[in-house]
Design a protein around this motif. Structure first.
Motif, short mmCIF file in Angstrom:
data_model
loop_
_atom_site.label_atom_id
_atom_site.label_comp_id
_atom_site.label_asym_id
_atom_site.label_seq_id
_atom_site.Cartn_x
_atom_site.Cartn_y
_atom_site.Cartn_z
N ILE A 1 -62.20 -47.68 -34.40
CA ILE A 1 -62.23 -46.79 -35.57
C ILE A 1 -61.02 -45.87 -35.57
CG2 ILE A 1 -63.51 -44.87 -36.63
CD1 ILE A 1 -64.75 -47.60 -37.18
N HIS A 2 -60.61 -45.41 -34.39
CA HIS A 2 -59.40 -44.59 -34.28
C HIS A 2 -58.19 -45.38 -34.78
CE1 HIS A 2 -56.44 -42.38 -31.39
NE2 HIS A 2 -56.41 -41.85 -32.61
N MET A 3 -58.09 -46.66 -34.40
CA MET A 3 -56.95 -47.46 -34.83
C MET A 3 -56.94 -47.63 -36.35
SD MET A 3 -55.19 -47.87 -32.19
CE MET A 3 -55.82 -46.22 -31.88
N VAL A 4 -58.12 -47.85 -36.95
CA VAL A 4 -58.19 -47.96 -38.41
C VAL A 4 -57.72 -46.65 -39.05
CG1 VAL A 4 -59.76 -48.19 -40.39
CG2 VAL A 4 -59.95 -49.76 -38.44
N ALA A 5 -58.14 -45.52 -38.49
CA ALA A 5 -57.71 -44.22 -39.04
C ALA A 5 -56.19 -44.07 -38.96
CB ALA A 5 -58.41 -43.08 -38.32
N LEU A 6 -55.60 -44.45 -37.84
CA LEU A 6 -54.14 -44.35 -37.70
C LEU A 6 -53.41 -45.27 -38.68
CD1 LEU A 6 -53.69 -44.15 -33.81
CD2 LEU A 6 -53.57 -42.28 -35.48
N ILE A 7 -53.93 -46.48 -38.84
CA ILE A 7 -53.31 -47.44 -39.76
C ILE A 7 -53.40 -46.93 -41.20
CG2 ILE A 7 -53.61 -49.76 -40.77
CD1 ILE A 7 -54.52 -50.54 -37.80
N LEU A 8 -54.57 -46.42 -41.59
CA LEU A 8 -54.71 -45.90 -42.95
C LEU A 8 -53.84 -44.66 -43.16
CD1 LEU A 8 -58.49 -46.50 -43.65
CD2 LEU A 8 -56.51 -47.90 -44.31
N ARG A 9 -53.68 -43.83 -42.13
CA ARG A 9 -52.77 -42.69 -42.22
C ARG A 9 -51.36 -43.18 -42.58
NH1 ARG A 9 -51.05 -40.28 -36.66
NH2 ARG A 9 -49.91 -42.25 -36.74
N GLU A 10 -50.93 -44.24 -41.91
CA GLU A 10 -49.60 -44.77 -42.17
C GLU A 10 -49.49 -45.32 -43.60
OE1 GLU A 10 -46.94 -44.29 -40.07
OE2 GLU A 10 -48.48 -43.07 -39.08
N GLY A 11 -50.57 -45.92 -44.10
CA GLY A 11 -50.58 -46.41 -45.48
C GLY A 11 -50.50 -45.27 -46.49
N ILE A 12 -51.21 -44.20 -46.24
CA ILE A 12 -51.16 -43.03 -47.13
C ILE A 12 -49.74 -42.49 -47.19
CG2 ILE A 12 -51.93 -40.63 -47.39
CD1 ILE A 12 -54.06 -42.69 -48.20
#
Length: 151
Positions: A56-67
């Motif tokens: 879940i942490h990795m998904v959050a980091l990936i979505l942060r980069e997308g934002i």
């Protein structure tokens, strides 16, 4: 970017980023107590043979980069769905992840001041192995023209 700046099929790749041990431990201390994420001795006894990052942490980091990539800090109202997430390979401290994003669908919400953009995301590590894939529906602000009211 506003809703109408997106097009189905648009692909973008974010800059690679490193996942550090300190980041992993900081996250799991608050949010994910599974021992494989914070106990070195335990992690060495598992199939991973080392600490791994929380998915879940990795998904959050990936979505942060997308934002950041799509410059959505002010134009994204949040997400309405996260789906089809698959953790394909573990992420270890020191891994370098490169996220990519593809616009899969767009739903105009009529008179609403936002539309829904479905984004498929992937991340590969420095060895070019797929580590995570998924989809997120984002609520993206529309450009308001003239006297059109905001909902």
């Amino acid at each position: 970017m506003k809703f109408h700046d997106f097009n189905v099929g648009l692909k973008m790749q974010a800059q690679p980023f490193e996942v550090t041990r300190d980041e992993i431990l900081s996250y799991v201390q608050s949010y994910d107590p599974i021992h494989v994420h914070h106990d070195d001795e335990y992690a060495r006894s598992t199939i991973y043979q080392d600490l791994i990052a929380s998915g879940i942490h990795m998904v959050a980091l990936i979505l942060r980069e997308g934002i950041k990539l799509f410059q959505l800090e002010r134009d994204c109202f949040g997400g309405s769905e996260l789906s089809k997430v698959q953790w394909v390979a573990p992420v270890y401290a020191g891994s370098i992840l490169t996220p990519s994003f593809r616009i899969a669908e767009m739903q105009d919400r009529g008179d609403a001041n936002y539309g829904i953009v479905t984004v498929q995301f992937t991340a590969y590590n420095q060895e070019h192995h797929l580590v995570v894939i998924g989809k997120v529906n984002l609520l993206i602000r529309k450009e308001i023209h003239g006297s059109q009211k905001s909902n």
